[in-house]
Design an enzyme around this catalytic site. Sequence first.
Site, PDB file in Angstrom:
ATOM      1  CB  VAL A  46      -0.955  -0.089   1.134  1.00  0.00           C
ATOM      2  CG1 VAL A  46      -1.779   1.137   1.227  1.00  0.00           C
ATOM      3  CG2 VAL A  46      -2.030  -1.275   1.172  1.00  0.00           C
ATOM      4  CB  VAL A 164     -13.348  -0.604   7.441  1.00  0.00           C
ATOM      5  CG1 VAL A 164     -14.633  -1.479   6.852  1.00  0.00           C
ATOM      6  CG2 VAL A 164     -12.886  -0.543   8.829  1.00  0.00           C
ATOM      7  N   GLY A 166     -10.940  -1.486   2.193  1.00  0.00           N
ATOM      8  CA  GLY A 166      -9.824  -0.966   1.134  1.00  0.00           C
ATOM      9  C   GLY A 166     -10.322   0.527   0.363  1.00  0.00           C
ATOM     10  N   GLY A 219      -2.121 -14.749  -5.229  1.00  0.00           N
ATOM     11  CA  GLY A 219      -1.957 -13.932  -4.404  1.00  0.00           C
ATOM     12  C   GLY A 219      -3.034 -13.065  -3.738  1.00  0.00           C
ATOM     13  CG  ASP A 233      -8.848  -8.450   8.255  1.00  0.00           C
ATOM     14  OD1 ASP A 233      -8.129  -7.554   8.017  1.00  0.00           O
ATOM     15  OD2 ASP A 233      -9.711  -8.501   7.014  1.00  0.00           O
ATOM     16  CE  LYS A 237     -10.399  -5.445   6.719  1.00  0.00           C
ATOM     17  NZ  LYS A 237     -10.408  -6.263   5.810  1.00  0.00           N
TER      18      LYS A 237
HETATM   19  N1  HSE Z   1      -6.643  -9.259   4.135  1.00  0.00           N
HETATM   20  C1  HSE Z   1      -7.780  -8.262   3.962  1.00  0.00           C
HETATM   21  C2  HSE Z   1      -8.666  -9.163   2.903  1.00  0.00           C
HETATM   22  C3  HSE Z   1      -7.294  -7.049   3.093  1.00  0.00           C
HETATM   23  O1  HSE Z   1      -8.513 -10.158   2.655  1.00  0.00           O
HETATM   24  O2  HSE Z   1      -9.864  -8.514   2.675  1.00  0.00           O
HETATM   25  C4  HSE Z   1      -6.632  -6.054   4.149  1.00  0.00           C
HETATM   26  O3  HSE Z   1      -7.842  -5.786   4.718  1.00  0.00           O
END
Ligand code: HSE
Length: 466
Positions: A46, A164, A166, A219, A233, A237
């Site tokens: 990023v 949150v 992206g 990826g 994750d 968020k």
């Molecule tokens: N690892 C996160 C996802 C992206 O798979 O959405 C970064 O927030």
Amino acid sequence: MRLFCVSGVRPPPSRTFLRKRNFPMEPSRNWVAEPVRIALLGCGTVGEGVVRLIRRNAAMFERKIGAPLVLAGVADRSLKPDPSLGLDAKLITRDSAALVMRDDIDIVVELFGGHEPARTLILKALAAGKDVVTANKALLAEYGDEIFRAAGKVQRAVGFEASVGGGVPIMRTLREALAGDRHRAVYGIVNGTCNSILTMMTEHGSEFAQALAQAQRDGLAEADPTLDIEGHDAAHKLCLLVTLAFGVRLKPAQVYTEGISQITLADINYARELGFTIKLLAIAKDDGGIEARVHPTMIPSHHLLTGVSGAFNAIYVHSEALGPSMYYGQGAGQMPTATAVMADILEIARHRLAGARGGAHPLGYPATMVDRARVKPMDDVLCEYYLRFMARDRPGVLGSIASILGRNGISIASVIQQGRGVETTVPVIMRTHEARERNLKRALAAIRRLRVVQGAPAFIRIEERL
Ligand code: HSE
């Protein structure tokens, strides 16, 4: 803000000078504001995107904010800059603490990720009068209270749009565009890794392990995917979404979190037969207490969220006056996430140049007004459920399962049993009406003890009326 004459023939006038003589405080074509200087902590995926945007759009940003935006330093322990970035080697340092404290830095952009040293550096930056931009959801979910209070005390801003969704501008939307409304529920597809895996399972008939391996090859998934696939994750968020939507704070440990690693292709196919699609949803509701949960969820196959596939993210918000609205876009990746970081940088730069301090309450409330959430225990949550048992195909088996469910106050909406298995077991699929989680868990424990049922029953929560 200090202004200087473009021609350079005069010394720059002070703000007081301008005010006394009724000069316009806004930059004009003759008077240009001094640059806004940025320090970048972390130049990974990023960070590189941010460097590219600053270089590519320098002239446009200058026009937008009325001053040049200058990358004044980059801290990265192992940076070997890609020549296409055009990063001057003199800008790069390993000493992030020194960079943060430099007098000429206005905005610190933290893209290290993780708790430390990010937390310490952000607190140091704020104390030194810098504004901060970060994409660090794990840090803000755990230490947001400390960081936002520290920022409030010194009247500095903390931008966190990239944390949150992206590139999806959901933080700013909740804070500003939807500020006039009261929100009832938020449903987020906020983890692109899980959404890609579930999409592959649904569209290509892959089993979980196969889909995960493919996502890693593409990826889309990390080498160690635990944080994503186990729902952590998304839980980070959700903590931020809850604060922006409902004005209360909670920590990741208060979010009921279940990932997608137990989802089978069979579940995906049975869900389809019942008219549902399985998504990992981050769900928050406010009906006096706060429900906050992340888990695989069956949603109607015709719902807008069902069409969100692959690495895309979407946040579906139910608001009292507006009704439902959805925000959709690229949930990760270099350039989408970099645009969210850039938006924060530009907003803060505008504020600084206007002589304002502190942004307009980054959480949508002064940090001191954001109380701890009263989180509803998961046992009290009401849901409909999809259940899958492996059972012997004998007379009375369905009856014994149904009677345990009935004794626990759970009513059955439909049943599917496919195939015959007198000697072996067959899957028995049930859909229940709304039931309390506590009752469901009690019923499943009793069903598991039946000799005709093999293994642990599987269950997935259904959200039909979202
Ligand atoms: N690892 C996160 C996802 C992206 O798979 O959405 C970064 O927030």
